[in-house]
Write a protein that holds these residues in place. Structure first.
Motif, PDB file in Angstrom:
ATOM      1  N   GLU A 140      35.422  30.236  56.474  1.00 48.88           N
ATOM      2  CA  GLU A 140      34.114  29.883  55.907  1.00 48.88           C
ATOM      3  C   GLU A 140      33.151  29.320  56.943  1.00 48.88           C
ATOM      4  O   GLU A 140      32.030  28.939  56.613  1.00 48.88           O
ATOM      5  N   LYS A 145      31.613  33.651  61.122  1.00 51.16           N
ATOM      6  CA  LYS A 145      30.512  34.576  60.766  1.00 51.16           C
ATOM      7  C   LYS A 145      29.955  35.293  61.995  1.00 51.16           C
ATOM      8  O   LYS A 145      29.521  36.441  61.911  1.00 51.16           O
ATOM      9  N   ALA A 162      34.068  40.064  55.012  1.00 49.23           N
ATOM     10  CA  ALA A 162      34.852  38.922  54.518  1.00 49.23           C
ATOM     11  C   ALA A 162      36.165  38.832  55.275  1.00 49.23           C
ATOM     12  O   ALA A 162      36.602  39.822  55.861  1.00 49.23           O
ATOM     13  N   TRP A 164      40.203  38.226  54.883  1.00 47.75           N
ATOM     14  CA  TRP A 164      41.357  38.179  53.986  1.00 47.75           C
ATOM     15  C   TRP A 164      42.507  37.574  54.777  1.00 47.75           C
ATOM     16  O   TRP A 164      42.558  37.680  56.002  1.00 47.75           O
ATOM     17  N   GLU A 278      29.474  43.694  46.158  1.00 49.79           N
ATOM     18  CA  GLU A 278      29.621  42.424  46.896  1.00 49.79           C
ATOM     19  C   GLU A 278      30.261  41.351  46.010  1.00 49.79           C
ATOM     20  O   GLU A 278      31.126  40.608  46.450  1.00 49.79           O
ATOM     21  N   GLU A 279      29.813  41.320  44.764  1.00 50.99           N
ATOM     22  CA  GLU A 279      30.388  40.367  43.802  1.00 50.99           C
ATOM     23  C   GLU A 279      31.873  40.656  43.596  1.00 50.99           C
ATOM     24  O   GLU A 279      32.698  39.745  43.550  1.00 50.99           O
ATOM     25  N   LEU A 281      33.840  42.048  45.698  1.00 52.93           N
ATOM     26  CA  LEU A 281      34.564  41.674  46.916  1.00 52.93           C
ATOM     27  C   LEU A 281      34.783  40.163  46.961  1.00 52.93           C
ATOM     28  O   LEU A 281      35.838  39.687  47.380  1.00 52.93           O
ATOM     29  N   LYS A 282      33.786  39.425  46.499  1.00 53.82           N
ATOM     30  CA  LYS A 282      33.907  37.961  46.497  1.00 53.82           C
ATOM     31  C   LYS A 282      35.078  37.535  45.593  1.00 53.82           C
ATOM     32  O   LYS A 282      35.914  36.728  45.981  1.00 53.82           O
ATOM     33  N   GLU A 283      35.131  38.133  44.422  1.00 52.91           N
ATOM     34  CA  GLU A 283      36.226  37.791  43.499  1.00 52.91           C
ATOM     35  C   GLU A 283      37.576  38.241  44.039  1.00 52.91           C
ATOM     36  O   GLU A 283      38.575  37.522  43.930  1.00 52.91           O
ATOM     37  N   THR A 285      38.386  38.568  47.072  1.00 54.16           N
ATOM     38  CA  THR A 285      38.720  37.715  48.215  1.00 54.16           C
ATOM     39  C   THR A 285      39.339  36.394  47.745  1.00 54.16           C
ATOM     40  O   THR A 285      40.341  35.928  48.285  1.00 54.16           O
ATOM     41  N   GLU A 286      38.748  35.818  46.686  1.00 50.12           N
ATOM     42  CA  GLU A 286      39.317  34.567  46.140  1.00 50.12           C
ATOM     43  C   GLU A 286      40.753  34.805  45.695  1.00 50.12           C
ATOM     44  O   GLU A 286      41.651  34.004  45.951  1.00 50.12           O
TER      45      GLU A 286
END
Ligand code: LMR
Length: 349
Positions: A140, A145, A162, A164, A278-279, A281-283, A285-286
């Protein structure tokens, strides 16, 4: 029909044909820019996602969930074709396939990005990460980045989206129990890629050979190499316990991933669909971060309970001896990885 009516009918027909051509009749199924598959026509945008581990690995499970989420969130306007187990491309060609747009998404172990930017070998620097929390802080962080958005990637028409996770690596081999650096002497290990891993084995008096993940089981079975290093989950899902007698829980380095996409394809997707992907991928990734711990814990139990592999632990002193023996890797590679990145990671602790 008089001539005026005939002319009007002809004009209407020409307009209809032109309209049909514009509304996606000529869209590519995949491989081109995402814009051509706007989702407004009948065919969904196809995101080809290639990776090298099995469908039941941490990465394999998260990739399948990502596919479901993309399809849910876009209402089927985009779909993900996941190709696990090096089915489509393996370690030697998946990056080239991404650069050329033959696949649109890959999730390699980051050290394999050494071909484009040697800083990705940060992940191999011995004992750099303290624990999982430290790894998450790094994922993070701003330093992380800068790697995802680097000029080196952009120059090859790719970008990182992202991180992983997988986990800490451990040594296995077929010759002898390893408790101290000297036990590594003369053994030959399979390595993923890059000079840092080569130097790591050299510092321990061992040799190494770069072998693609998909060929590692056979190399261990045939004795091309005596050992390898990997996470519990990769070993377990590849069944290395069948071909390796000893594992030392060494936690000497990390194996983590990043999600890379072909930039032209990604930026060519319609904005609304890209935002939904993107959304997703965010989920995913979590979920992946959660799975990494759970699946590696389960895999350690599987390896221990297999009855085939002896599992050895290191005392604090033995671990310190490995740390000391691997110090030359820092002396040699600090400039390559950059002090900024190494200190950036250390300061996150
Ligand atoms: C390996 O080559 O050992 C790993 O990078 C495989 C993977 O993708 O986890």
């Amino acid at each position: 029909m008089n001539w005026k009516k005939k002319a009007l009918t002809l004009l209407a027909a020409v307009l209809l044909i032109a309209l049909a051509a514009c509304s996606g009749g000529g869209s590519k199924e995949s491989g081109g820019s995402g814009k051509e598959d706007s989702g407004k026509g009948s065919k969904p945008i196809v995101i080809k996602f290639s990776h090298v581990t099995s469908i039941d690995s941490v990465k394999g499970k998260a990739a399948e969930r990502f596919k479901e989420l993309v399809e849910e969130k876009t209402g089927g306007k985009a779909t993900v074709e996941v190709y696990p187990s090096s089915q489509l491309y393996g370690d030697n060609d998946e990056l080239d396939a991404l650069v050329s747009g033959n696949v649109h998404m890959i999730a390699p172990s980051v050290t394999k990005m050494v071909k484009l930017d040697p800083r990705w070998q940060y992940v191999d620097m011995p004992f750099l990460f303290k624990d999982q929390e430290h790894v998450h802080k790094f994922f993070e962080s701003d330093v992380a980045k800068t790697l995802l958005n680097s000029d080196q990637l952009a120059a090859n028409d790719i970008m990182g989206l992202a991180f992983w996770e997988n986990g800490f690596k451990h040594f296995t081999n077929n010759e002898r129990p390893i408790q101290k650096p000297e036990d590594m002497k003369g053994l030959k290990f399979r390595a993923q890629a890059g000079k840092v891993l080569e130097a790591q084995f050299k510092a321990l008096g061992a040799g190494s050979a770069t072998i693609a993940f998909g060929e590692t089981y056979a190399a261990l079975q045939q004795g091309t190499v005596d050992g390898q290093e990997n996470t519990y989950n990769n070993m377990d899902t590849q069944k290395y316990q069948e071909v390796q007698k000893y594992m030392t829980i060494s936690e000497h380095g990390r194996l983590d991933y990043a999600i890379f996409v072909n930039k032209s394809f990604w930026e060519g997707m319609p904005d609304d669909i890209r935002a939904q992907v993107e959304e997703a991928l965010k989920e995913a990734t979590e979920l992946e971060w959660k799975l990494a711990k759970e699946e590696n814990d389960k895999s350690l139990d599987n390896l221990k309970n297999s009855g085939k592999m002896e599992v050895l632990e290191l005392t604090a002193d033995e671990r310190a001896a490995f740390e000391k023996a691997l110090q030359p890797v820092y002396d040699e590679f600090e400039d390559v990885i950059t002090k900024e990145l190494i200190d950036g990671i250390r300061n996150l602790k």
